[in-house]
Design a protein around this motif. Sequence first.
Motif, PDB file in Angstrom:
ATOM      1  N   ARG A   1     -46.560 -43.389 -63.378  1.00 41.67           N
ATOM      2  CA  ARG A   1     -47.549 -43.193 -62.331  1.00 41.67           C
ATOM      3  C   ARG A   1     -48.460 -44.619 -62.229  1.00 41.67           C
ATOM      4  O   ARG A   1     -48.586 -45.232 -61.097  1.00 41.67           O
ATOM      5  N   MET A   2     -48.403 -45.295 -63.358  1.00 44.92           N
ATOM      6  CA  MET A   2     -49.099 -46.570 -63.372  1.00 44.92           C
ATOM      7  C   MET A   2     -48.302 -47.776 -62.698  1.00 44.92           C
ATOM      8  O   MET A   2     -48.791 -48.562 -62.112  1.00 44.92           O
ATOM      9  N   LYS A   3     -46.916 -47.420 -62.934  1.00 43.46           N
ATOM     10  CA  LYS A   3     -45.998 -48.337 -62.159  1.00 43.46           C
ATOM     11  C   LYS A   3     -46.023 -48.470 -60.551  1.00 43.46           C
ATOM     12  O   LYS A   3     -45.657 -49.419 -60.099  1.00 43.46           O
ATOM     13  N   THR A   4     -46.387 -47.138 -60.170  1.00 42.63           N
ATOM     14  CA  THR A   4     -46.383 -46.901 -58.662  1.00 42.63           C
ATOM     15  C   THR A   4     -47.466 -47.840 -58.350  1.00 42.63           C
ATOM     16  O   THR A   4     -47.538 -48.239 -57.273  1.00 42.63           O
ATOM     17  N   LEU A   5     -48.667 -48.058 -58.831  1.00 41.78           N
ATOM     18  CA  LEU A   5     -49.567 -48.771 -58.600  1.00 41.78           C
ATOM     19  C   LEU A   5     -49.614 -50.274 -58.974  1.00 41.78           C
ATOM     20  O   LEU A   5     -50.519 -50.995 -58.880  1.00 41.78           O
ATOM     21  N   GLY A   6     -48.388 -50.749 -59.600  1.00 40.09           N
ATOM     22  CA  GLY A   6     -48.007 -52.108 -59.777  1.00 40.09           C
ATOM     23  C   GLY A   6     -48.347 -52.521 -61.127  1.00 40.09           C
ATOM     24  O   GLY A   6     -48.395 -53.689 -61.505  1.00 40.09           O
ATOM     25  N   PHE A   7     -48.676 -51.810 -62.134  1.00 39.16           N
ATOM     26  CA  PHE A   7     -49.057 -52.104 -63.465  1.00 39.16           C
ATOM     27  C   PHE A   7     -47.846 -51.819 -64.312  1.00 39.16           C
ATOM     28  O   PHE A   7     -47.249 -50.755 -64.439  1.00 39.16           O
TER      29      PHE A   7
ATOM     30  N   LEU B   1     -50.836 -41.961 -53.255  1.00 39.01           N
ATOM     31  CA  LEU B   1     -50.944 -40.954 -54.139  1.00 39.01           C
ATOM     32  C   LEU B   1     -49.685 -39.983 -54.253  1.00 39.01           C
ATOM     33  O   LEU B   1     -49.380 -39.445 -55.110  1.00 39.01           O
ATOM     34  N   ASP B   2     -49.192 -39.567 -53.101  1.00 41.67           N
ATOM     35  CA  ASP B   2     -47.816 -38.985 -52.912  1.00 41.67           C
ATOM     36  C   ASP B   2     -46.892 -39.643 -53.678  1.00 41.67           C
ATOM     37  O   ASP B   2     -46.096 -39.029 -54.502  1.00 41.67           O
ATOM     38  N   ALA B   3     -46.790 -40.716 -53.673  1.00 41.28           N
ATOM     39  CA  ALA B   3     -45.521 -41.755 -54.365  1.00 41.28           C
ATOM     40  C   ALA B   3     -46.046 -41.635 -55.864  1.00 41.28           C
ATOM     41  O   ALA B   3     -45.131 -41.252 -56.451  1.00 41.28           O
TER      42      ALA B   3
ATOM     43  N   ALA C   1     -53.177 -52.565 -51.399  1.00 42.36           N
ATOM     44  CA  ALA C   1     -52.096 -53.180 -50.689  1.00 42.36           C
ATOM     45  C   ALA C   1     -51.339 -54.549 -51.713  1.00 42.36           C
ATOM     46  O   ALA C   1     -50.348 -54.439 -51.649  1.00 42.36           O
ATOM     47  N   ALA C   2     -52.391 -55.082 -52.137  1.00 47.34           N
ATOM     48  CA  ALA C   2     -51.694 -56.310 -52.653  1.00 47.34           C
ATOM     49  C   ALA C   2     -51.098 -55.709 -54.194  1.00 47.34           C
ATOM     50  O   ALA C   2     -50.088 -56.368 -54.624  1.00 47.34           O
ATOM     51  N   CYS C   3     -51.530 -54.462 -54.556  1.00 44.01           N
ATOM     52  CA  CYS C   3     -50.839 -53.952 -55.835  1.00 44.01           C
ATOM     53  C   CYS C   3     -49.606 -53.084 -55.604  1.00 44.01           C
ATOM     54  O   CYS C   3     -48.531 -53.089 -56.387  1.00 44.01           O
ATOM     55  N   THR C   4     -49.592 -52.434 -54.460  1.00 47.10           N
ATOM     56  CA  THR C   4     -48.687 -51.473 -54.184  1.00 47.10           C
ATOM     57  C   THR C   4     -47.902 -51.895 -52.878  1.00 47.10           C
ATOM     58  O   THR C   4     -46.661 -51.295 -52.693  1.00 47.10           O
ATOM     59  N   GLY C   5     -48.183 -52.684 -52.139  1.00 46.28           N
ATOM     60  CA  GLY C   5     -47.509 -53.206 -50.726  1.00 46.28           C
ATOM     61  C   GLY C   5     -47.842 -52.064 -50.007  1.00 46.28           C
ATOM     62  O   GLY C   5     -47.327 -52.036 -48.824  1.00 46.28           O
ATOM     63  N   ASN C   6     -48.897 -50.984 -49.985  1.00 43.48           N
ATOM     64  CA  ASN C   6     -49.277 -49.893 -49.107  1.00 43.48           C
ATOM     65  C   ASN C   6     -50.970 -50.034 -48.866  1.00 43.48           C
ATOM     66  O   ASN C   6     -51.393 -49.697 -50.112  1.00 43.48           O
TER      67      ASN C   6
ATOM     68  N   GLY D   1     -50.210 -61.694 -59.637  1.00 44.18           N
ATOM     69  CA  GLY D   1     -50.597 -62.176 -58.426  1.00 44.18           C
ATOM     70  C   GLY D   1     -52.117 -61.396 -57.947  1.00 44.18           C
ATOM     71  O   GLY D   1     -52.746 -62.060 -57.102  1.00 44.18           O
ATOM     72  N   VAL D   2     -52.452 -60.676 -58.673  1.00 45.32           N
ATOM     73  CA  VAL D   2     -53.881 -59.979 -58.597  1.00 45.32           C
ATOM     74  C   VAL D   2     -54.789 -60.142 -59.472  1.00 45.32           C
ATOM     75  O   VAL D   2     -54.600 -59.690 -60.527  1.00 45.32           O
ATOM     76  N   SER D   3     -56.069 -60.393 -59.302  1.00 46.49           N
ATOM     77  CA  SER D   3     -57.127 -60.390 -60.288  1.00 46.49           C
ATOM     78  C   SER D   3     -57.884 -59.267 -60.242  1.00 46.49           C
ATOM     79  O   SER D   3     -58.468 -58.961 -59.171  1.00 46.49           O
TER      80      SER D   3
END
Length: 400
Positions: free
Chosen positions: A290-296, A389-391, A377-382, A316-318
Amino acid sequence: MTTITAQPTTTDDYKLLTPGPLTTTRTVKEQMLVDHCTWDDDYKAITQDIRANLLELAHCDPDTYTTVLMQGSGTFGVESVLTSVIGTDEKVLICANGAYGERQADICRHAGIAYTLYREPNDRIPDAGRVETILDEDPSITHVSIVHSETTSGLLNDIESVARVAHQHDCTMIVDAMSSFGGVDIPVQAWGIDFIVSSANKCIQGVPGFSFIICNTAKLEASRGKARCLSLDLWDQWDTLERQHGKWRFTSPTHVVLAFSQALREMRAEGGIEARHERYARNNRMLIARMKTLGFGTYLHDHQGPIITTFTYPQGVSIDFADMYAFIKERGYAIYPGKLTEEETFRLGNIGEIYPEDIERVTELFALYLAERGLLAACTGNEDIATVLDAMRAAGESAR
C-alpha cells in the motif's frame, strides 16, 4: 469509489507503529493494577511459569537450557550477557550491520571486553563465509555475537548459518533477538544458540521493564565469576532464581511481570508463534504494497523482516517528517523516524496489537496527508484521492 474522513483525535489513545514498546491489549495493561510482594510464593510461581514458558517457545530442553529474567531494558539484557560470559582472557566477534550491532561494540569498549568488529552495510547481512574466515584467522576469538532482527533497517539476519560456523570453531554463540523472539520462530537449541536475549515489550506484547535470556545451562554455569558488574551478573541472577524458586536478587518489576504473564496467555490463545508470525507478516506485506502505491519505496531489497520496514520518500518530493508525524499521530498512530544516516528515511513497525485494518487505516492517513499538503499527484501521478485509495486497496488485497 473510496472516501475517508480523518479528524484529529481528542485523546492520547493512539497506536504505536514501532518495534517496541508497542501497543498492548487492555487486558495486559489491567494486570498492572494488582500489587504483589516479591517474596510471595504466588508471585515467585508466576516467575517460574514465565521461565518455563519461554523455554518452550524457544524449543529448548529444560535439562539443557534455562531462562534468566533481568531487570531493565533489552540493552540491559545484552550487556548482562556480554559482560558476564566473556572472560578477561576471551574475545568476541561482533557481526554488525546496524545500530544495535554497533551498540554491542560500545558495551564491550566500556567494559574492557576484547572484541573484533565485522561490519556490513545496513542493507546487507553478515556472511557466514566471512565469519568463518575471521575465525580461521584469529583463533583467540571464543564468542560470536549477532543481532537477529536489526531494527535500524528492518533486516532479518541469517543467524542459523552464523551459529553453525561458530560451533564448528568451538565458539559460544550469542544472539540479540530483541524484536524477533516470539514473532519469528527460532529453534534455539537445534541451531546451537547458547545465549539469546529478548525483552518483555516486543513480540510477546508485554510492557517495558525486564529482559530475558535463554541460556545453555552448561555455558552459563561456566561463566561463574566472570561478570564485570554486580547488578548485571547473569550467573548470580540465575543462581538466585534457582535456589529461591523464582525470587529475583534485587527488586523486580512486579507489575511488568504480571502483565507479561498475561501476554504469554494471550499469545497461546492466538495460536502461538506461528499465528503471531503470520499476522505480523501479513501486516508487513500489506503495508509495503500500500505504501508503494503512494510512492514510498523500501530501503531494503532483500532480507526484509516482518517486524519493521524502513521507507524512502517519493523521488523528487520534499516531505517534512515532523509535520507528517504530527498529522498521523493526531489521527491515531505514532510512526517512527529513520535511523540511517546515509539517506532520509522513516520506519513503520507492524507488531503488537496491530491488525490489517490498522494497516489500511494508517496508509489511508498517509494518502490524506499527501492530498492535504498538495503532494498527492507528485507522489502517485494522480491527484484524485479516491482513485489512489482504490489502487491502494487493490495492492493491499493482492499482498494479503
